[in-house]
Design a protein around this motif. Structure first.
Motif, PDB file in Angstrom:
ATOM      1  N   THR A  66       9.283  -5.238 -22.019  1.00 36.33           N
ATOM      2  CA  THR A  66       9.817  -5.485 -20.573  1.00 36.33           C
ATOM      3  C   THR A  66       9.122  -6.700 -19.582  1.00 36.33           C
ATOM      4  N   SER A  70      11.086  -9.658 -18.387  1.00 34.42           N
ATOM      5  CA  SER A  70      11.408  -9.765 -16.872  1.00 34.42           C
ATOM      6  C   SER A  70      10.683 -10.754 -16.469  1.00 34.42           C
ATOM      7  N   ARG A 341       5.655 -12.017 -10.715  1.00 36.91           N
ATOM      8  CA  ARG A 341       6.905 -11.637 -10.160  1.00 36.91           C
ATOM      9  C   ARG A 341       7.472 -12.849  -9.571  1.00 36.91           C
ATOM     10  N   GLY A 407      13.851  -4.646 -17.740  1.00 36.36           N
ATOM     11  CA  GLY A 407      13.509  -5.349 -16.609  1.00 36.36           C
ATOM     12  C   GLY A 407      12.630  -4.416 -15.642  1.00 36.36           C
ATOM     13  N   ASN A 408      12.727  -3.193 -15.919  1.00 38.54           N
ATOM     14  CA  ASN A 408      12.121  -2.262 -15.037  1.00 38.54           C
ATOM     15  C   ASN A 408      10.830  -1.359 -15.785  1.00 38.54           C
ATOM     16  N   ARG A 457      16.964  -1.914 -12.937  1.00 36.89           N
ATOM     17  CA  ARG A 457      16.004  -3.100 -12.325  1.00 36.89           C
ATOM     18  C   ARG A 457      16.776  -3.195 -10.506  1.00 36.89           C
TER      19      ARG A 457
END
Length: 458
Positions: A66, A70, A341, A407-408, A457
């Protein structure tokens, strides 16, 4: 009623049968688990523990998977090979202790290849992180020579480690001692800076070096005399190798592909080629027969409530949770996490604001591969390893990510443990070979009814 409102209502009506079926399936699962517990509480406890221990491995796979996905929105299939490198790295370094010493492997070609990978990664990392400072201070040629020298030394050190794994604790003793010296010296100086207002802290600097050196010598000597530490030092080496290979593929292959084609599909195909090539090389070096790893600590079973539990499996659960917490703190509390991020949101904008996206993504690939390798190590100590284990572990990590929510990170840890429990309870009255069938049925159901996973997500 407006046309827009009408369309929304029609969409909701169309989804009601699917939502109702999803609720029915969830209720059926809960009812099945309650029935299983009522049939045999002891067996239910055993399956729960088995599910958590297997789920810890799936959670590690899902968390690393992930993190990479992500950030770059790309399914890196090397991830499965990284898990195999972790497991086979232990076997390579400790093959003399497996099978009672009946099967030993130490290939000079393998040692040279990994030494070169280490040297190349170290050279690139030093050049990217400190190259400008070194060039400003020493000049271009001197800086290049220093970077090449450091990379060569680290590569040679890795070659020595791989060539003489029987003395791993002795070989690592100086490095661990120097690391201890630096860490203790930094802690002493930091503490002194907070406890005193004196501008002249040279005395504290000397004291910190003396204390650090003393601690470094103690730790180094203790490690050199601790023969039992070789297996666990092998864990470190195997995970580092998997991480460096992952970083090398990103920098040497994926970056070049994305620059020339800007196609995630071609990168996916390239990573598939990497996975298949490394699997084939594993078969060439180690043969295709399953191989056991040496027993780690906690292999003796415990009896708890009628269930058989191993201390090592409890340790694996703790490792998965600790690794998740450490990664979460790294991403939430550091500038590196903010950069990750930002790249995940929009890589081009991250470049515009001055983030070195190449370095940050390279570190992400390194961390993701280390997580996969650690999962491979833990899995290898629980069952025999075989060359194609990487593909199965890759698929399980991906299914766990889908279950938790692609993605989480929170969903990854939840999805890993949930998949482990579902697998175990799903074979209540079936043979163990049905576990993979259960996993893929779960994948189909989640893609059909909960495509966003348990924790979507945001």
């Amino acid at each position: 009623m407006s046309a827009r409102t009408s369309r929304i209502d029609l969409s909701e009506i169309g989804n009601r049968p699917r939502d109702l079926l999803a609720i029915v399936l969830a209720a059926a699962v809960v009812g099945y688990i309650c029935w299983a517990i009522s049939q045999s509480p002891q067996q239910a406890l055993q399956f729960t523990f088995n599910g958590l221990s297997v789920g810890a491995i799936y959670a590690l796979l899902a968390v690393g998977f992930t993190l990479v996905y992500s950030t770059v929105w790309f399914f890196d299939l090397y991830y499965g090979a990284a898990a195999a490198i972790g497991a086979y790295g232990i076997f390579y370094l400790r093959s003399g202790e497996a099978l009672g010493g009946q099967y030993q492997v130490n290939d000079p070609t393998v040692n040279v290849v990994f030494a070169l990978v280490t040297a190349g990664v170290a050279f690139w990392a030093l050049r990217e992180l400190y190259g400008r400072r070194l060039r400003d201070r020493f000049g271009r040629r001197s800086a290049l020579g220093l970077e090449a020298f450091v990379g060569g030394v680290l590569g040679a050190y890795m070659g020595v480690v791989l060539a003489w794994p029987g003395d791993l604790n002795v070989i690592f003793a100086p490095a661990i001692g120097l690391t201890t010296l630096a860490a203790v010296a930094w802690l002493v100086r930091a503490a002194a800076g907070k406890l005193t207002m004196r501008t002249d802290r040279s005395g504290f600097a000397v004291a910190s070096v003396i204390v650090g050196a003393a601690m470094g010598v103690v730790v180094g000597v203790a490690l050199a005399n601790a023969g039992g530490s070789r297996l666990y030092l092998s864990w470190v080496v195997a995970c580092l190798l998997a991480g460096m290979v992952g970083l090398a593929f990103y920098r040497g292959l994926y970056v070049q592909i994305i620059r020339r084609t800007n196609s995630r599909l071609i990168m996916l195909v390239a990573s598939l080629g990497v996975l298949l090539a490394l699997t084939a090389l594993t078969i060439i070096v180690f043969e295709s027969a399953p191989r056991p790893l040496p027993e780690a600590f906690g292999s003796a079973p415990w009896q708890v409530g009628g269930a058989t539990i191993k201390g090592f499996n409890v340790f694996a659960i703790g490792v998965a949770i600790a690794a998740f917490v450490a990664l979460l703190l790294l991403l939430k509390r550091t500038s590196f996490g903010k950069s990750v991020r930002a790249i995940g949101d929009d890589e081009e904008v991250a470049k515009v604001v001055g983030i070195n996206t190449t370095v940050v993504i390279a570190i992400v690939f390194f961390i993701g591969a280390v997580f996969a390798a650690l999962a491979g190590v833990l899995n290898g100590h629980d069952t025999a390893i075989q060359p194609r284990m990487g593909l199965i572990m890759l698929l399980k990590g991906w299914i766990a990510s889908v279950v938790g929510g692609i993605g989480n990170l929170y969903g990854a840890i939840v999805g890993g443990f949930a998949l482990g429990l579902i697998e175990q309870f799903g074979i209540w009255n079936l043979a163990g070979e049905w576990k993979d069938v259960v996993s893929f049925v779960v994948l189909i159901l989640f893609l059909s009814f909960w495509p966003n996973g348990l924790l979507p997500r945001r």
